[in-house]
Scaffold this motif. Sequence first.
Motif, short mmCIF file in Angstrom:
data_model
loop_
_atom_site.label_atom_id
_atom_site.label_comp_id
_atom_site.label_asym_id
_atom_site.label_seq_id
_atom_site.Cartn_x
_atom_site.Cartn_y
_atom_site.Cartn_z
N PHE A 150 0.77 -1.18 -0.01
CA PHE A 150 0.08 -0.01 0.04
C PHE A 150 0.96 1.22 0.04
CE2 PHE A 150 -2.73 -3.26 1.95
CZ PHE A 150 -3.64 -3.13 1.31
N SER A 151 0.20 2.37 -0.62
CA SER A 151 0.86 3.53 -0.59
C SER A 151 -0.02 4.85 -0.57
CB SER A 151 1.79 3.89 -1.94
OG SER A 151 1.03 3.67 -3.18
N THR A 152 0.62 6.11 -0.35
CA THR A 152 -0.18 7.24 -0.33
C THR A 152 0.58 8.37 -0.90
OG1 THR A 152 -1.71 8.57 1.04
CG2 THR A 152 0.39 7.92 1.97
N GLN A 153 -0.14 9.41 -1.55
CA GLN A 153 0.81 10.58 -1.98
C GLN A 153 -0.38 11.80 -1.87
OE1 GLN A 153 1.28 10.82 -6.30
NE2 GLN A 153 2.88 12.19 -6.13
N VAL A 154 0.27 12.73 -1.46
CA VAL A 154 -0.69 13.89 -1.23
C VAL A 154 -0.99 14.58 -2.75
CG1 VAL A 154 -0.66 16.38 -0.30
CG2 VAL A 154 0.21 14.37 1.04
N ILE A 155 -2.08 14.88 -2.97
CA ILE A 155 -2.55 15.37 -4.56
C ILE A 155 -2.96 16.55 -4.08
CG2 ILE A 155 -2.49 12.96 -5.42
CD1 ILE A 155 -5.65 13.44 -5.46
N GLY A 156 -3.13 17.10 -2.95
CA GLY A 156 -4.05 18.66 -2.91
C GLY A 156 -4.18 18.98 -1.45
N LYS A 157 -4.12 20.30 -1.18
CA LYS A 157 -4.37 20.75 0.21
C LYS A 157 -4.90 21.97 0.03
CE LYS A 157 -0.84 22.32 2.80
NZ LYS A 157 0.36 22.50 3.38
N ARG A 158 -5.97 22.45 1.14
CA ARG A 158 -6.69 23.57 1.11
C ARG A 158 -6.95 24.04 2.34
NH1 ARG A 158 -12.31 23.53 1.19
NH2 ARG A 158 -13.03 21.26 0.75
N GLU A 159 -7.06 25.12 2.84
CA GLU A 159 -7.66 25.64 4.06
C GLU A 159 -9.14 25.45 3.82
OE1 GLU A 159 -6.52 29.55 5.14
OE2 GLU A 159 -4.23 29.12 5.14
N THR A 160 -9.85 25.53 5.10
CA THR A 160 -11.42 25.21 5.32
C THR A 160 -11.96 26.36 6.13
OG1 THR A 160 -11.44 23.68 7.22
CG2 THR A 160 -10.79 22.80 5.09
N SER A 161 -13.17 26.31 6.17
CA SER A 161 -14.11 27.17 6.96
C SER A 161 -13.97 26.70 8.43
CB SER A 161 -15.34 27.48 6.56
OG SER A 161 -16.06 25.98 6.47
N LYS A 162 -13.47 25.51 8.70
CA LYS A 162 -13.48 25.10 10.00
C LYS A 162 -12.44 25.53 10.66
CE LYS A 162 -15.61 20.63 8.87
NZ LYS A 162 -16.90 20.68 9.84
N PRO A 163 -12.66 26.12 11.98
CA PRO A 163 -11.61 26.96 12.62
C PRO A 163 -10.50 26.03 12.81
CG PRO A 163 -13.54 27.21 13.78
CD PRO A 163 -14.02 26.17 12.53
N GLY A 164 -9.22 26.32 12.53
CA GLY A 164 -7.80 25.52 12.91
C GLY A 164 -7.78 24.38 12.15
#
Length: 326
Positions: A283-297
């Motif tokens: 098994f493997s994993t790769q980050v393909i995206g990240k973004r801020e959200t409206s949820k505090p912190g």
Amino acid sequence: MSLLAFEDFQPGETRTYGDYFMDEAELLAFSALYDPQPFHLDAEKAKGTILGGLAASGWHSCSALMRMMIDDWLGQSDCLAGIGIEDNRWLAPVRVGNRLEAHTTTLEKVDLRSRPEAGIVKFATSLRDEAGREVMTQRIAILFGRRTPLTEAPAAGPRPVTKSAFAAPERIDDPAAAMPDDFARARVGAYAELGETLFTADLIRDYAVKYDPAPFHVDEEAGRAHILGAMSAAGLHTASCWMRHFIAARRRFSDGALASRASPGFADMLWRRPVLVGDRIAFSTQVIGKRETSKPGLGLITNRNRGVNQRGELVIDFVAHGFAPR
């Protein structure tokens, strides 16, 4: 009684079924084996987390739904194989003592030029607790046998155009940034090998007896008689094994102090090849995206996750989302 075949499903019909009781011992046992995060294992530690208390793993909720389907209607059908889960959203925590009910609507049916003896049916399910609160939604595709094979190939329709929400990033071998416990540390493109699972007959059977007791998942002789040619692991079992390795790898890169990271769901899960007795899946994993959200912190990290067998063949592929503190 004849089995439900492809012809028996009608778009627009809805099935309501199930009374699945979420038992504390079962919740803890599943979490310990596949998703050992504090908010799935320790009621006191769970109080201060995003889930606000002890809750079942999302993979446990998916597995419970599969068992409900098997018991009510899928087990009485000519189901040949699961194709995949197009979209799965965890909307609210499932607690100890909840009783779950499912509402499954048939969405569409797909004729196959390559398989005149079978066809694909797509379903949408709403999973609700005893108060009627929606805790999970799911869209799934399943391959069923036909009662009467097609004698003429279906007309070729337009090929569906699928566009990923994320460009395929360049691979960066940075395991610590591929599954961080803080949003800032996550790095788009970061890739990590997570570990391997050997799928023995006992391992496959132990999960299947509880959650997906189709004959080809619990009996080796029935597996050999099935179209896959051998006893095979349930698709959600393979996904749950990925989760176990993901948590273990996160623990290795966090000095053992594992923070609880909740997930809103996953999408585009395809079971590309069967996982058979004796297969060893890496098994493997790769980050393909990240973004801020409206949820505090909290920020949202998106990963593409895969499992490959000992022959280098891709067996499972899906995109998952997880909240991380920022």
